[in-house]
Design a protein around this motif. Structure first.
Motif, PDB file in Angstrom:
ATOM      1  N   MET A  17       7.740 -68.410  66.541  1.00 58.65           N
ATOM      2  CA  MET A  17       8.272 -67.016  67.327  1.00 58.65           C
ATOM      3  C   MET A  17       7.025 -65.879  67.349  1.00 58.65           C
ATOM      4  SD  MET A  17       9.765 -63.704  67.257  1.00 58.65           S
ATOM      5  CE  MET A  17      10.101 -63.568  65.434  1.00 58.65           C
ATOM      6  N   ILE A  18       7.050 -65.271  68.584  1.00 63.19           N
ATOM      7  CA  ILE A  18       6.300 -63.989  68.793  1.00 63.19           C
ATOM      8  C   ILE A  18       7.070 -63.264  69.690  1.00 63.19           C
ATOM      9  CG2 ILE A  18       4.968 -65.166  70.720  1.00 63.19           C
ATOM     10  CD1 ILE A  18       2.453 -63.586  69.840  1.00 63.19           C
ATOM     11  N   ARG A  19       7.082 -61.871  69.552  1.00 65.81           N
ATOM     12  CA  ARG A  19       7.628 -61.072  70.321  1.00 65.81           C
ATOM     13  C   ARG A  19       6.983 -60.723  71.654  1.00 65.81           C
ATOM     14  NH1 ARG A  19      12.413 -59.917  67.742  1.00 65.81           N
ATOM     15  NH2 ARG A  19      12.330 -60.028  65.453  1.00 65.81           N
ATOM     16  N   LEU A  20       7.586 -60.360  72.560  1.00 64.94           N
ATOM     17  CA  LEU A  20       7.162 -60.122  73.919  1.00 64.94           C
ATOM     18  C   LEU A  20       5.956 -59.318  74.071  1.00 64.94           C
ATOM     19  CD1 LEU A  20       6.963 -60.894  76.926  1.00 64.94           C
ATOM     20  CD2 LEU A  20       8.882 -59.280  77.123  1.00 64.94           C
ATOM     21  N   GLY A  21       6.131 -58.037  73.264  1.00 70.76           N
ATOM     22  CA  GLY A  21       5.059 -56.912  73.220  1.00 70.76           C
ATOM     23  C   GLY A  21       4.142 -57.370  72.502  1.00 70.76           C
ATOM     24  N   GLN A  22       4.120 -58.425  71.359  1.00 71.39           N
ATOM     25  CA  GLN A  22       2.986 -58.881  70.593  1.00 71.39           C
ATOM     26  C   GLN A  22       2.131 -59.757  71.343  1.00 71.39           C
ATOM     27  OE1 GLN A  22       5.278 -60.490  67.501  1.00 71.39           O
ATOM     28  NE2 GLN A  22       4.799 -59.040  66.017  1.00 71.39           N
ATOM     29  N   LEU A  23       2.842 -60.578  72.171  1.00 72.36           N
ATOM     30  CA  LEU A  23       2.263 -61.404  73.200  1.00 72.36           C
ATOM     31  C   LEU A  23       1.516 -60.772  74.332  1.00 72.36           C
ATOM     32  CD1 LEU A  23       2.065 -64.518  74.331  1.00 72.36           C
ATOM     33  CD2 LEU A  23       3.804 -63.784  75.861  1.00 72.36           C
ATOM     34  N   LEU A  24       1.809 -59.623  74.834  1.00 74.65           N
ATOM     35  CA  LEU A  24       1.291 -59.095  75.717  1.00 74.65           C
ATOM     36  C   LEU A  24      -0.183 -58.341  75.302  1.00 74.65           C
ATOM     37  CD1 LEU A  24       4.438 -57.121  77.736  1.00 74.65           C
ATOM     38  CD2 LEU A  24       2.919 -59.228  78.618  1.00 74.65           C
ATOM     39  N   LYS A  25      -0.016 -58.070  73.855  1.00 74.74           N
ATOM     40  CA  LYS A  25      -1.221 -57.659  73.288  1.00 74.74           C
ATOM     41  C   LYS A  25      -2.210 -58.464  72.949  1.00 74.74           C
ATOM     42  CE  LYS A  25       1.132 -54.846  70.375  1.00 74.74           C
ATOM     43  NZ  LYS A  25       1.462 -54.005  69.050  1.00 74.74           N
ATOM     44  N   LEU A  26      -1.593 -59.712  72.346  1.00 70.16           N
ATOM     45  CA  LEU A  26      -2.649 -60.850  72.160  1.00 70.16           C
ATOM     46  C   LEU A  26      -3.126 -61.228  73.312  1.00 70.16           C
ATOM     47  CD1 LEU A  26      -3.354 -63.049  70.161  1.00 70.16           C
ATOM     48  CD2 LEU A  26      -1.213 -64.185  70.621  1.00 70.16           C
ATOM     49  N   ALA A  27      -2.347 -61.281  74.604  1.00 69.78           N
ATOM     50  CA  ALA A  27      -3.132 -61.894  75.719  1.00 69.78           C
ATOM     51  C   ALA A  27      -4.100 -60.866  76.467  1.00 69.78           C
ATOM     52  CB  ALA A  27      -2.074 -62.137  76.819  1.00 69.78           C
ATOM     53  N   ASP A  28      -4.162 -59.564  75.808  1.00 76.21           N
ATOM     54  CA  ASP A  28      -5.025 -58.717  76.339  1.00 76.21           C
ATOM     55  C   ASP A  28      -4.577 -58.013  77.838  1.00 76.21           C
ATOM     56  OD1 ASP A  28      -6.747 -58.312  74.123  1.00 76.21           O
ATOM     57  OD2 ASP A  28      -8.123 -59.900  75.052  1.00 76.21           O
ATOM     58  N   LEU A  29      -3.173 -57.903  77.913  1.00 71.35           N
ATOM     59  CA  LEU A  29      -2.476 -57.398  78.995  1.00 71.35           C
ATOM     60  C   LEU A  29      -2.320 -56.017  78.901  1.00 71.35           C
ATOM     61  CD1 LEU A  29      -0.264 -60.265  80.338  1.00 71.35           C
ATOM     62  CD2 LEU A  29      -2.690 -59.561  81.124  1.00 71.35           C
ATOM     63  N   VAL A  30      -2.156 -55.491  77.381  1.00 70.68           N
ATOM     64  CA  VAL A  30      -1.936 -54.078  77.343  1.00 70.68           C
ATOM     65  C   VAL A  30      -2.635 -53.898  75.930  1.00 70.68           C
ATOM     66  CG1 VAL A  30       0.359 -54.012  78.471  1.00 70.68           C
ATOM     67  CG2 VAL A  30       0.204 -54.616  76.033  1.00 70.68           C
ATOM     68  N   ASP A  31      -2.812 -52.533  75.324  1.00 68.97           N
ATOM     69  CA  ASP A  31      -3.354 -52.185  74.328  1.00 68.97           C
ATOM     70  C   ASP A  31      -2.642 -51.902  73.116  1.00 68.97           C
ATOM     71  OD1 ASP A  31      -6.000 -52.597  75.124  1.00 68.97           O
ATOM     72  OD2 ASP A  31      -6.237 -50.933  76.211  1.00 68.97           O
ATOM     73  N   SER A  32      -1.475 -51.345  73.495  1.00 69.15           N
ATOM     74  CA  SER A  32      -0.394 -50.889  72.594  1.00 69.15           C
ATOM     75  C   SER A  32       1.066 -51.009  72.909  1.00 69.15           C
ATOM     76  CB  SER A  32      -0.742 -49.326  72.600  1.00 69.15           C
ATOM     77  OG  SER A  32      -0.301 -48.633  73.636  1.00 69.15           O
ATOM     78  N   GLY A  33       1.889 -50.851  71.920  1.00 67.67           N
ATOM     79  CA  GLY A  33       3.311 -50.983  72.167  1.00 67.67           C
ATOM     80  C   GLY A  33       3.789 -50.253  73.334  1.00 67.67           C
ATOM     81  N   GLY A  34       3.219 -48.898  73.535  1.00 65.40           N
ATOM     82  CA  GLY A  34       3.605 -47.875  74.325  1.00 65.40           C
ATOM     83  C   GLY A  34       3.104 -48.264  75.874  1.00 65.40           C
ATOM     84  N   GLU A  35       2.238 -49.225  75.863  1.00 63.83           N
ATOM     85  CA  GLU A  35       1.744 -49.692  77.184  1.00 63.83           C
ATOM     86  C   GLU A  35       2.573 -50.843  77.570  1.00 63.83           C
ATOM     87  OE1 GLU A  35      -2.336 -50.728  77.768  1.00 63.83           O
ATOM     88  OE2 GLU A  35      -3.124 -48.907  77.026  1.00 63.83           O
ATOM     89  N   ALA A  36       2.990 -51.685  76.360  1.00 64.30           N
ATOM     90  CA  ALA A  36       3.756 -52.778  76.970  1.00 64.30           C
ATOM     91  C   ALA A  36       5.245 -52.065  77.228  1.00 64.30           C
ATOM     92  CB  ALA A  36       4.033 -53.651  75.503  1.00 64.30           C
ATOM     93  N   ARG A  37       5.824 -51.296  76.538  1.00 63.51           N
ATOM     94  CA  ARG A  37       6.869 -50.692  77.057  1.00 63.51           C
ATOM     95  C   ARG A  37       6.928 -50.064  78.546  1.00 63.51           C
ATOM     96  NH1 ARG A  37       7.239 -45.921  74.289  1.00 63.51           N
ATOM     97  NH2 ARG A  37       6.263 -44.983  76.104  1.00 63.51           N
ATOM     98  N   ASP A  38       5.787 -49.411  78.783  1.00 66.57           N
ATOM     99  CA  ASP A  38       5.906 -49.203  80.480  1.00 66.57           C
ATOM    100  C   ASP A  38       5.470 -50.195  81.248  1.00 66.57           C
ATOM    101  OD1 ASP A  38       5.988 -46.599  79.368  1.00 66.57           O
ATOM    102  OD2 ASP A  38       3.619 -46.297  79.394  1.00 66.57           O
ATOM    103  N   LEU A  39       4.846 -51.292  80.665  1.00 66.08           N
ATOM    104  CA  LEU A  39       4.630 -52.495  81.749  1.00 66.08           C
ATOM    105  C   LEU A  39       5.975 -53.224  82.010  1.00 66.08           C
ATOM    106  CD1 LEU A  39       2.484 -54.267  82.961  1.00 66.08           C
ATOM    107  CD2 LEU A  39       2.689 -55.881  80.660  1.00 66.08           C
ATOM    108  N   LEU A  40       6.731 -53.107  81.092  1.00 68.14           N
ATOM    109  CA  LEU A  40       7.976 -53.810  81.217  1.00 68.14           C
ATOM    110  C   LEU A  40       9.025 -53.057  81.903  1.00 68.14           C
ATOM    111  CD1 LEU A  40       8.259 -55.285  77.438  1.00 68.14           C
ATOM    112  CD2 LEU A  40       8.152 -56.782  79.568  1.00 68.14           C
ATOM    113  N   GLU A  41       8.981 -51.716  81.714  1.00 66.75           N
ATOM    114  CA  GLU A  41       9.605 -50.882  82.623  1.00 66.75           C
ATOM    115  C   GLU A  41       9.269 -50.776  84.195  1.00 66.75           C
ATOM    116  OE1 GLU A  41      11.280 -46.081  82.755  1.00 66.75           O
ATOM    117  OE2 GLU A  41      10.173 -46.811  81.206  1.00 66.75           O
TER     118      GLU A  41
END
Length: 80
Positions: A17-41
């Motif tokens: 398992m991997i969490r969505l925010g971690q996946l987005l960082k691993l894939a270099d689509l975002v740099d931080s959890g805050g960016e992941a939150r904004d992307l998802l919003e």
């Protein structure tokens, strides 16, 4: 189904398992959890074809995540 201009990438994960925010960082689509939150919003992020807004969503090998023009396919790290 791949559309014109869509990039498909396999992302290998350790474990089951991997969490969505971690996946987005691993894939270099975002740099931080805050960016992941904004992307998802503010962007349409689809997990297996359904809209997802939770960065803590658990993902497993075989799941697909679509973000803008990129589709991420989750595979186990030991996949051939």
């Amino acid at each position: 189904m791949t559309t014109v201009g869509e990039e498909r990438r396999e992302i290998a994960i350790r474990g089951e398992m991997i969490r969505l925010g971690q996946l987005l960082k691993l894939a270099d689509l975002v740099d931080s959890g805050g960016e992941a939150r904004d992307l998802l919003e503010f962007e349409e992020v689809l997990v297996n074809g359904e809209r997802e807004t939770r960065r803590g969503r658990q993902l497993h090998p075989g799941d697909e995540v679509a973000v803008t023009d990129t589709v991420l396919q989750i595979v186990p790290i030991d996949a051939p």
